[in-house]
Design an enzyme around this catalytic site. Structure first.
Site, PDB file in Angstrom:
ATOM      1  N   HIS A  74      62.861  65.673 100.627  1.00 24.56           N
ATOM      2  CA  HIS A  74      63.917  65.715  99.622  1.00 24.56           C
ATOM      3  C   HIS A  74      63.340  65.142  98.330  1.00 24.56           C
ATOM      4  O   HIS A  74      62.478  64.268  98.355  1.00 24.56           O
ATOM      5  CB  HIS A  74      65.128  64.914 100.081  1.00 24.56           C
ATOM      6  CG  HIS A  74      65.966  65.647 101.093  1.00 24.56           C
ATOM      7  ND1 HIS A  74      67.303  65.843 100.954  1.00 24.56           N
ATOM      8  CD2 HIS A  74      65.631  66.259 102.259  1.00 24.56           C
ATOM      9  CE1 HIS A  74      67.769  66.532 101.982  1.00 24.56           C
ATOM     10  NE2 HIS A  74      66.776  66.793 102.802  1.00 24.56           N
ATOM     11  N   ASN A 106      66.748  69.131  98.641  1.00 21.55           N
ATOM     12  CA  ASN A 106      65.431  69.521  99.151  1.00 21.55           C
ATOM     13  C   ASN A 106      64.503  69.910  98.007  1.00 21.55           C
ATOM     14  O   ASN A 106      64.959  70.301  96.939  1.00 21.55           O
ATOM     15  CB  ASN A 106      65.558  70.768 100.040  1.00 21.55           C
ATOM     16  CG  ASN A 106      66.259  70.473 101.340  1.00 21.55           C
ATOM     17  OD1 ASN A 106      67.413  70.827 101.520  1.00 21.55           O
ATOM     18  ND2 ASN A 106      65.569  69.822 102.240  1.00 21.55           N
ATOM     19  N   CYS A 160      72.172  64.740  97.737  1.00 23.83           N
ATOM     20  CA  CYS A 160      71.912  63.739  98.757  1.00 23.83           C
ATOM     21  C   CYS A 160      73.205  62.971  98.961  1.00 23.83           C
ATOM     22  O   CYS A 160      73.738  62.407  98.013  1.00 23.83           O
ATOM     23  CB  CYS A 160      70.802  62.812  98.263  1.00 23.83           C
ATOM     24  SG  CYS A 160      70.572  61.386  99.332  1.00 23.83           S
ATOM     25  N   HIS A 182      59.500  68.038 105.914  1.00 26.07           N
ATOM     26  CA  HIS A 182      60.780  68.288 105.241  1.00 26.07           C
ATOM     27  C   HIS A 182      60.998  67.175 104.213  1.00 26.07           C
ATOM     28  O   HIS A 182      61.186  66.022 104.586  1.00 26.07           O
ATOM     29  CB  HIS A 182      61.870  68.284 106.326  1.00 26.07           C
ATOM     30  CG  HIS A 182      63.264  68.508 105.837  1.00 26.07           C
ATOM     31  ND1 HIS A 182      63.918  69.710 105.998  1.00 26.07           N
ATOM     32  CD2 HIS A 182      64.163  67.686 105.218  1.00 26.07           C
ATOM     33  CE1 HIS A 182      65.156  69.611 105.504  1.00 26.07           C
ATOM     34  NE2 HIS A 182      65.317  68.392 105.029  1.00 26.07           N
ATOM     35  N   ARG A 232      71.300  76.358 105.250  1.00 23.99           N
ATOM     36  CA  ARG A 232      71.796  75.280 106.111  1.00 23.99           C
ATOM     37  C   ARG A 232      71.833  73.962 105.321  1.00 23.99           C
ATOM     38  O   ARG A 232      72.892  73.466 104.961  1.00 23.99           O
ATOM     39  CB  ARG A 232      70.906  75.163 107.368  1.00 23.99           C
ATOM     40  CG  ARG A 232      71.560  74.423 108.534  1.00 23.99           C
ATOM     41  CD  ARG A 232      71.474  72.924 108.424  1.00 23.99           C
ATOM     42  NE  ARG A 232      70.100  72.443 108.228  1.00 23.99           N
ATOM     43  CZ  ARG A 232      69.811  71.204 107.872  1.00 23.99           C
ATOM     44  NH1 ARG A 232      70.764  70.323 107.676  1.00 23.99           N
ATOM     45  NH2 ARG A 232      68.553  70.836 107.675  1.00 23.99           N
ATOM     46  N   ASP A 233      70.687  73.417 104.980  1.00 21.67           N
ATOM     47  CA  ASP A 233      70.639  72.094 104.337  1.00 21.67           C
ATOM     48  C   ASP A 233      71.319  72.113 102.966  1.00 21.67           C
ATOM     49  O   ASP A 233      72.029  71.174 102.594  1.00 21.67           O
ATOM     50  CB  ASP A 233      69.174  71.644 104.192  1.00 21.67           C
ATOM     51  CG  ASP A 233      69.025  70.123 104.176  1.00 21.67           C
ATOM     52  OD1 ASP A 233      70.024  69.428 103.927  1.00 21.67           O
ATOM     53  OD2 ASP A 233      67.913  69.630 104.405  1.00 21.67           O
TER      54      ASP A 233
HETATM   55 ZN    ZN Z   1      67.205  67.758 104.557  1.00 24.03          ZN
END
Ligand code: ZN
Length: 314
Positions: free
Chosen positions: A214, A254, A245, A212, A15-16
């Protein structure tokens, strides 16, 4: 949480990671990646996002990916949703865990979803009501995500009291867990420790709390360590650190799953994940990428001599 693991590593790459890159993974490529990573012992994977396909073509097959992922034994299948419509679709597909994300920063939330924080919280309440009105979905876990909890590209500093307010609202409205995100990579380890200490004082320690991070400014793993020290037992990460990002071209995404597992296992914290298996999953993921950079230190340096992962020693 399972009693054979100490820290739950929640893979969010499908997903991310995928939503931040250009390459479109066909369903079968996603499934190869997800199956291989689950086989390495990863207990939970966020496999997609139920957003309108025109916004994110990469996530258009999320219902199918959820359905196929549900066939993998012992895997908790998570998905992200932006609103009630997405939640209905995610629950209909059968996702075990549905994540909602609200930016603690008003400006960030407004620019992302054109809603105030309170309007987004009302949207979360609708999702809880929908879940509670359907017996089939009574076991669906609803996760309240707090984005930009450590700082925001529009507002700059985000007050800890604002984070606590959104966390308490989530719980009041029926969230089963919380997930606190450094969406733009602003956090440092002291700030992380302070925020989670305050969060546990505010909401207690019975509620599951995930983090979570990054790695935008290179502090991702240091922040993960600080979160673990503060008591956090669920961490999001991404295989190969896939995805960048959107606010910082060229910056990494991430924190890297392999590096996180290496750190935790070396610290004596069982993840249930086999590092060699993870590297195989990484190869499978990489062979579908078209010119997208991946990150990671463990993959290039390998295992230190005498390294004993906690999961094997146990
Ligand atoms: Zn994220």
């Amino acid at each position: 949480m399972r009693d054979d693991i100490d820290v739950l590593v929640h893979e969010v790459g499908p997903r991310d990671g995928l939503q931040s890159i250009q390459t479109i993974f066909p369903t079968e490529a996603k499934m190869e990646w997800i199956r291989r990573e689950a086989a390495a012992g990863v207990p939970q994977i966020q496999v997609g996002s139920f957003v309108p396909p025109k916004n994110l073509p990469q996530m258009a097959d999320s219902a199918e990916v959820v359905r196929q992922s549900l066939e993998i034994s012992d895997l908790t299948v998570a998905a992200l949703v932006p609103n009630l419509r997405g939640a209905e679709n995610g629950m209909a597909a059968g996702a075990h865990q549905i994540g909602v994300v609200i930016s603690v920063s008003e400006a960030h939330n407004m620019s992302n979803v054109k809603r105030s924080v309170d309007e987004s919280l009302d949207g979360f309440s609708q999702i809880v009501e929908y879940r509670d009105a359907h017996d089939d979905y009574k076991d669906t876990v609803l996760s309240g995500g707090l984005a930009t909890a450590f700082g925001c590209t529009i507002d700059g500093k985000v007050e800890i009291s604002a984070v606590m307010r959104v966390a308490e609202e989530y719980l009041k409205r029926g969230a089963d867990r919380l997930s606190v995100a450094d969406t733009v990579g602003y956090a440092n380890p002291k700030q992380v420790k302070d925020l989670f200490d305050e969060l546990y004082r505010t909401v207690g320690t019975d509620i599951a709390v995930g983090a979570h991070f990054h790695d935008t400014r290179g502090l991702g793993l240091a922040n993960a360590y600080a979160a673990v020290e503060a008591g956090v037992r669920e961490l999001d990460s991404c295989l190969g650190g896939l995805g960048g990002c959107p606010y910082a071209p060229g910056a990494s995404g991430n924190i890297v799953t392999e590096d996180l597992v290496f750190m935790l296992e070396g610290m004596g914290l069982r993840t249930g994940i086999d590092l060699d298996g993870l590297l195989e999953a990484r190869e499978i993921m990489e062979c579908h990428l078209e010119d997208e950079p991946t990150q990671g230190a463990f993959v290039s340096a390998g295992r230190p001599l005498g390294f004993e992962p906690a999961s094997v020693a146990a």
